[in-house]
Write a protein that holds these residues in place. Structure first.
Motif, PDB file in Angstrom:
ATOM      1  N   ALA A 183       0.826  -1.207   0.000  1.00 47.56           N
ATOM      2  CA  ALA A 183       0.000   0.000   0.000  1.00 47.56           C
ATOM      3  C   ALA A 183       0.860   1.257   0.000  1.00 47.56           C
ATOM      4  O   ALA A 183       0.551   2.240  -0.692  1.00 47.56           O
ATOM      5  CB  ALA A 183      -0.927   0.001   1.215  1.00 47.56           C
ATOM      6  N   THR A 184       1.956   1.222   0.736  1.00 52.22           N
ATOM      7  CA  THR A 184       2.857   2.374   0.773  1.00 52.22           C
ATOM      8  C   THR A 184       3.509   2.609  -0.575  1.00 52.22           C
ATOM      9  O   THR A 184       3.572   3.745  -1.066  1.00 52.22           O
ATOM     10  CB  THR A 184       3.937   2.143   1.845  1.00 52.22           C
ATOM     11  OG1 THR A 184       3.306   1.858   3.084  1.00 52.22           O
ATOM     12  CG2 THR A 184       4.829   3.344   1.978  1.00 52.22           C
ATOM     13  N   LEU A 185       3.972   1.545  -1.196  1.00 54.48           N
ATOM     14  CA  LEU A 185       4.613   1.683  -2.502  1.00 54.48           C
ATOM     15  C   LEU A 185       3.618   2.127  -3.574  1.00 54.48           C
ATOM     16  O   LEU A 185       3.961   2.910  -4.469  1.00 54.48           O
ATOM     17  CB  LEU A 185       5.276   0.369  -2.910  1.00 54.48           C
ATOM     18  CG  LEU A 185       6.506  -0.027  -2.098  1.00 54.48           C
ATOM     19  CD1 LEU A 185       6.982  -1.396  -2.530  1.00 54.48           C
ATOM     20  CD2 LEU A 185       7.607   0.993  -2.258  1.00 54.48           C
ATOM     21  N   MET A 186       2.400   1.663  -3.499  1.00 52.99           N
ATOM     22  CA  MET A 186       1.412   2.043  -4.500  1.00 52.99           C
ATOM     23  C   MET A 186       0.969   3.491  -4.310  1.00 52.99           C
ATOM     24  O   MET A 186       0.658   4.180  -5.284  1.00 52.99           O
ATOM     25  CB  MET A 186       0.210   1.099  -4.460  1.00 52.99           C
ATOM     26  CG  MET A 186       0.541  -0.310  -4.909  1.00 52.99           C
ATOM     27  SD  MET A 186       1.295  -0.357  -6.545  1.00 52.99           S
ATOM     28  CE  MET A 186       2.949  -0.842  -6.177  1.00 52.99           C
ATOM     29  N   LEU A 187       0.954   3.978  -3.081  1.00 44.17           N
ATOM     30  CA  LEU A 187       0.660   5.391  -2.855  1.00 44.17           C
ATOM     31  C   LEU A 187       1.749   6.261  -3.475  1.00 44.17           C
ATOM     32  O   LEU A 187       1.461   7.273  -4.127  1.00 44.17           O
ATOM     33  CB  LEU A 187       0.526   5.670  -1.359  1.00 44.17           C
ATOM     34  CG  LEU A 187       0.171   7.098  -0.969  1.00 44.17           C
ATOM     35  CD1 LEU A 187      -1.190   7.461  -1.542  1.00 44.17           C
ATOM     36  CD2 LEU A 187       0.184   7.248   0.527  1.00 44.17           C
ATOM     37  N   THR A 188       2.989   5.856  -3.301  1.00 42.56           N
ATOM     38  CA  THR A 188       4.105   6.567  -3.932  1.00 42.56           C
ATOM     39  C   THR A 188       4.003   6.500  -5.446  1.00 42.56           C
ATOM     40  O   THR A 188       4.260   7.487  -6.146  1.00 42.56           O
ATOM     41  CB  THR A 188       5.433   5.967  -3.458  1.00 42.56           C
ATOM     42  OG1 THR A 188       5.465   5.972  -2.040  1.00 42.56           O
ATOM     43  CG2 THR A 188       6.607   6.741  -4.003  1.00 42.56           C
ATOM     44  N   THR A 189       3.607   5.342  -5.975  1.00 40.14           N
ATOM     45  CA  THR A 189       3.451   5.180  -7.420  1.00 40.14           C
ATOM     46  C   THR A 189       2.382   6.115  -7.968  1.00 40.14           C
ATOM     47  O   THR A 189       2.555   6.696  -9.045  1.00 40.14           O
ATOM     48  CB  THR A 189       3.088   3.712  -7.741  1.00 40.14           C
ATOM     49  OG1 THR A 189       4.106   2.863  -7.225  1.00 40.14           O
ATOM     50  CG2 THR A 189       2.935   3.493  -9.226  1.00 40.14           C
ATOM     51  N   VAL A 200       1.012  10.865 -11.295  1.00 42.88           N
ATOM     52  CA  VAL A 200       0.389  12.171 -11.522  1.00 42.88           C
ATOM     53  C   VAL A 200       1.425  13.151 -12.063  1.00 42.88           C
ATOM     54  O   VAL A 200       1.159  13.904 -13.016  1.00 42.88           O
ATOM     55  CB  VAL A 200      -0.263  12.696 -10.222  1.00 42.88           C
ATOM     56  CG1 VAL A 200      -0.637  14.158 -10.343  1.00 42.88           C
ATOM     57  CG2 VAL A 200      -1.484  11.872  -9.884  1.00 42.88           C
ATOM     58  N   ALA A 201       2.617  13.127 -11.496  1.00 40.62           N
ATOM     59  CA  ALA A 201       3.672  14.036 -11.955  1.00 40.62           C
ATOM     60  C   ALA A 201       4.103  13.710 -13.379  1.00 40.62           C
ATOM     61  O   ALA A 201       4.273  14.613 -14.219  1.00 40.62           O
ATOM     62  CB  ALA A 201       4.864  13.968 -11.017  1.00 40.62           C
ATOM     63  N   ILE A 202       4.263  12.436 -13.690  1.00 38.58           N
ATOM     64  CA  ILE A 202       4.676  12.043 -15.041  1.00 38.58           C
ATOM     65  C   ILE A 202       3.591  12.371 -16.057  1.00 38.58           C
ATOM     66  O   ILE A 202       3.881  12.821 -17.170  1.00 38.58           O
ATOM     67  CB  ILE A 202       5.050  10.549 -15.072  1.00 38.58           C
ATOM     68  CG1 ILE A 202       6.348  10.337 -14.297  1.00 38.58           C
ATOM     69  CG2 ILE A 202       5.182  10.032 -16.489  1.00 38.58           C
ATOM     70  CD1 ILE A 202       6.740   8.894 -14.137  1.00 38.58           C
ATOM     71  N   ALA A 233       2.046  18.299 -20.654  1.00 36.67           N
ATOM     72  CA  ALA A 233       2.628  19.614 -20.917  1.00 36.67           C
ATOM     73  C   ALA A 233       3.579  19.561 -22.112  1.00 36.67           C
ATOM     74  O   ALA A 233       3.602  20.483 -22.940  1.00 36.67           O
ATOM     75  CB  ALA A 233       3.366  20.116 -19.677  1.00 36.67           C
ATOM     76  N   MET A 234       4.347  18.488 -22.220  1.00 34.68           N
ATOM     77  CA  MET A 234       5.252  18.344 -23.372  1.00 34.68           C
ATOM     78  C   MET A 234       4.479  18.188 -24.673  1.00 34.68           C
ATOM     79  O   MET A 234       4.872  18.741 -25.707  1.00 34.68           O
ATOM     80  CB  MET A 234       6.180  17.154 -23.154  1.00 34.68           C
ATOM     81  CG  MET A 234       7.223  17.398 -22.085  1.00 34.68           C
ATOM     82  SD  MET A 234       8.211  15.951 -21.694  1.00 34.68           S
ATOM     83  CE  MET A 234       9.022  15.654 -23.233  1.00 34.68           C
TER      84      MET A 234
END
Length: 96
Positions: free
Chosen positions: A67-73, A78-80, A86-87
């Motif tokens: 769950a922790t790793l998937m939250l980070t993912t 979202v950033a990617i 934008a590109m």
């Protein structure tokens, strides 16, 4: 009733179909995002333990690492996605 791993695989396949079948780069980026969300759903379902307790309890506990790793993912996705869109917009402005 469908389990979470199966739902994750189905969502990944839907995203893969969108990635293969669409020519629009914005739709392709969103399809990659759908694939990633399906992967998150799959790993969250794989980390689930039926009747599990808090990780403090030593017996039959749920592992909090997936769950922790998937939250980070999700945050990285979202950033990617924002960067890719934008590109795409910048390239579209340069070509017109």
């Amino acid at each position: 009733m469908i389990n979470t791993e199966t739902a994750g695989i189905i969502v990944m396949l839907i995203g893969l179909y969108g990635l293969i079948s669409k020519d629009n780069p914005i739709k392709q980026v969103l399809s990659i995002n759908v694939i990633s969300l399906g992967l998150v759903l799959f790993f969250i379902g794989a980390g689930y333990v039926e009747g599990g307790d808090f990780p403090i309890m030593p017996s039959n506990s749920v592992d909090p690492l997936p769950a922790t790793l998937m939250l980070t993912t999700l945050v990285v996705d979202v950033a990617i996605t924002a960067l890719a869109l934008a590109m795409i917009l910048r390239i579209g402005r340069e070509w017109t």
